[in-house]
Design a protein around this motif. Structure first.
Motif, short mmCIF file in Angstrom:
data_model
loop_
_atom_site.label_atom_id
_atom_site.label_comp_id
_atom_site.label_asym_id
_atom_site.label_seq_id
_atom_site.Cartn_x
_atom_site.Cartn_y
_atom_site.Cartn_z
N UNK A 234 8.00 5.57 4.87
CA UNK A 234 6.81 5.96 4.10
C UNK A 234 6.84 5.38 2.69
N UNK A 235 7.99 4.85 2.28
CA UNK A 235 8.10 4.18 0.97
C UNK A 235 9.28 3.22 1.02
N UNK B 271 0.81 -1.22 0.00
CA UNK B 271 0.00 0.00 0.00
C UNK B 271 0.85 1.27 0.00
N UNK B 272 2.09 1.18 0.53
CA UNK B 272 2.96 2.35 0.45
C UNK B 272 3.74 2.28 -0.87
N UNK B 273 4.18 3.43 -1.37
CA UNK B 273 4.90 3.45 -2.65
C UNK B 273 6.19 2.63 -2.58
N UNK B 274 6.53 2.01 -3.70
CA UNK B 274 7.76 1.24 -3.84
C UNK B 274 8.52 1.80 -5.04
N UNK B 275 9.69 2.38 -4.77
CA UNK B 275 10.53 2.93 -5.84
C UNK B 275 11.56 1.86 -6.22
N UNK C 125 5.84 11.59 -2.27
CA UNK C 125 4.79 12.20 -1.43
C UNK C 125 3.49 12.35 -2.21
N UNK C 126 3.60 12.71 -3.47
CA UNK C 126 2.43 12.89 -4.33
C UNK C 126 1.63 11.58 -4.43
N UNK C 127 2.32 10.44 -4.39
CA UNK C 127 1.65 9.14 -4.54
C UNK C 127 1.44 8.43 -3.21
N UNK C 128 1.73 9.11 -2.10
CA UNK C 128 1.58 8.49 -0.79
C UNK C 128 0.17 8.66 -0.22
N UNK C 129 -0.60 9.48 -0.86
CA UNK C 129 -1.92 9.81 -0.31
C UNK C 129 -2.92 8.71 -0.61
#
Length: 99
Positions: free
Chosen positions: A43-44, A11-15, A95-99
């Motif tokens: 947070x990611x 559910x959290x972003x994965x780079x 951050x933009x995709x963490x919401x």
């Protein structure tokens, strides 16, 4: 590979940083990603994939140049770019995709 697929469904972003040992810009990106990880904490996730050791993944995601970074959220690719990118820019994208 299923472990990787499960990781991307997070559910959290994965780079994911697709890179190679011989790649100069990939070496430039390493301290940038370390700085980013220090700023964003948990947070990611940030994962490094060596394209030479993981040809199947490189082919699956059509990696044609390194470094290429892809941001995944809930198993879907939400952002992709090749080249060296400043930590502050990457932080904003995450951050933009963490919401």
């Amino acid at each position: 590979m299923s472990k990787f697929a499960d990781l991307l469904k997070s559910p959290e972003p994965v780079l994911v940083d697709f890179s190679a040992e011989w790649c100069g810009p990939c070496k430039q990106l390493k301290p940038i990603l370390e700085q980013l990880k220090a700023k964003i904490g948990n947070s990611a996730k940030i994962i490094k994939i060596d394209v030479d050791k993981n040809r199947t993944l490189a082919d699956k995601f059509q990696i044609r140049s390194v470094p290429t970074m892809i941001l995944f959220k809930d198993g879907k690719s939400v952002w992709r770019q090749s080249g060296v990118i400043p930590a502050s820019t990457l932080e904003g994208i995450i951050k933009q995709h963490s919401k």
